[in-house]
Design an enzyme around this catalytic site. Structure first.
Site, PDB file in Angstrom:
ATOM      1  N   SER A 105      28.379  27.431  17.455  1.00 47.67           N
ATOM      2  CA  SER A 105      28.303  28.863  17.178  1.00 47.67           C
ATOM      3  C   SER A 105      27.361  29.616  18.124  1.00 47.67           C
ATOM      4  CB  SER A 105      27.866  29.107  15.733  1.00 47.67           C
ATOM      5  OG  SER A 105      26.482  28.873  15.572  1.00 47.67           O
ATOM      6  N   LYS A 160      20.645  31.626  14.779  1.00 49.29           N
ATOM      7  CA  LYS A 160      21.456  32.720  15.310  1.00 49.29           C
ATOM      8  C   LYS A 160      20.566  33.601  16.183  1.00 49.29           C
ATOM      9  CE  LYS A 160      25.006  31.565  12.706  1.00 49.29           C
ATOM     10  NZ  LYS A 160      26.244  30.965  13.265  1.00 49.29           N
TER      11      LYS A 160
END
Length: 291
Positions: A105, A160
């Protein structure tokens, strides 16, 4: 998604390891060995001295070793491990903690198999287990790569990029990011290197996130998802750099301030057992800063 745990991979396995809390285990080990060490200093050590005097043998002699009980040998072992547990607890809880990247990701910034170091004091000093902040040090800044406890399951650590701060209006439209109405510019599309994602039409961009330049990835095969929300107070909006293949705040919402763990600062190793033979180790990634 990209879930992490200290030192090893944990995606969504079932069973013991998916629920194992290493922080609690480390605190318990430190506490138990510390109590044993203190009891040895104040209670058992004086008794040993008296017995040694009664034996009238040189310290450390074979006779004295044989005279030791099983409990005393256990105490010596605990006493030896106490400073080790204490040092690891302090280092891991307040200074730096290692993690491994298990999913894609955050490609192209972070690859599967990257071992990273996270600065635990970047956003304040927090107590282990409870994660209660006891000293305020700094606040997250837009563009930083952050580790946090997943809001839907705080037992999991996610990683993230910080996109939206409290009060920001975040909009994602036609695969372009807007912060408070300002477009975050993309620069020169490139074909992805084989090590990043060998299949499909993939493009790497340099994104200027309000002055913080970093790379992101778009996949032609994936449609863009529209999103627009205002970040509430005490919360943050995060996204993966692999914009079309990341479960992030666009899907599961905002990250509470209390869930922040630290800032990712360094790639110190890369090892991916699932990669083809000859590509399991990527030496050139060792020692790389995380931008």
């Amino acid at each position: 998604s990209c879930s992490l745990t200290g030192g090893k991979k944990i995606m969504h396995e079932q069973g013991f390891w998916s629920h194992f809390d290493f922080a609690t285990f480390l605190v318990l080990c430190t506490f138990i060995t510390g109590v044993i060490w203190a009891g040895d200093v104040w209670v058992l050590a004086p008794r040993r001295k008296l017995r040694s005097a009664a034996l009238v043998k040189p310290a450390g002699s074979l006779e004295q070793e044989k005279a030791k009980t099983g409990w005393e040998k256990f105490v010596e072992l605990a006493r030896s491990f106490f400073p080790v547990f204490l040092a690891v607890l302090v280092l891991r809880s307040f200074i730096v903690e290692p993690f491994k990247i298990p999913t894609g990701s955050m490609i192209p910034t972070l690859l599967i198999g990257d071992f990273i170091l996270v600065n635990k004091a970047s956003y304040g000093v927090r107590l282990p287990i409870s994660n209660t902040k006891i000293i305020s040090v700094g606040e997250p800044e837009r563009g930083q790569v952050v580790v946090f406890r997943y809001p839907r399951n705080p037992q999991l650590n996610y990683i993230k990029r910080m996109i939206g701060l409290p009060g920001d209006t975040i909009e994602y439209k036609d695969k372009l990011l807007y912060v408070n109405g300002k477009e975050m510019l993309l620069d020169s599309s490139l074909t992805a290197a084989d090590e990043l994602m060998p299949q499909g039409n993939i493009h790497i961009y340099s994104e200027d996130l309000d002055g913080v330049k970093h790379t992101i990835q778009h996949m032609d095969s994936r449609p863009g998802r529209y999103y627009k929300e205002v970040v509430p107070n005490g919360h943050y909006f995060v996204m993966g750099d692999n914009r079309d293949d990341s479960a992030d705040s666009r899907e599961w919402g905002f990250v509470p301030e209390a869930n922040l763990v630290g800032r990712a600062i360094l790639i110190w190793f890369n090892l991916n057992f699932d990669a083809p033979w000859g590509e399991k180790l990527k030496w050139r990634r060792m020692g790389g800063d995380i931008q």
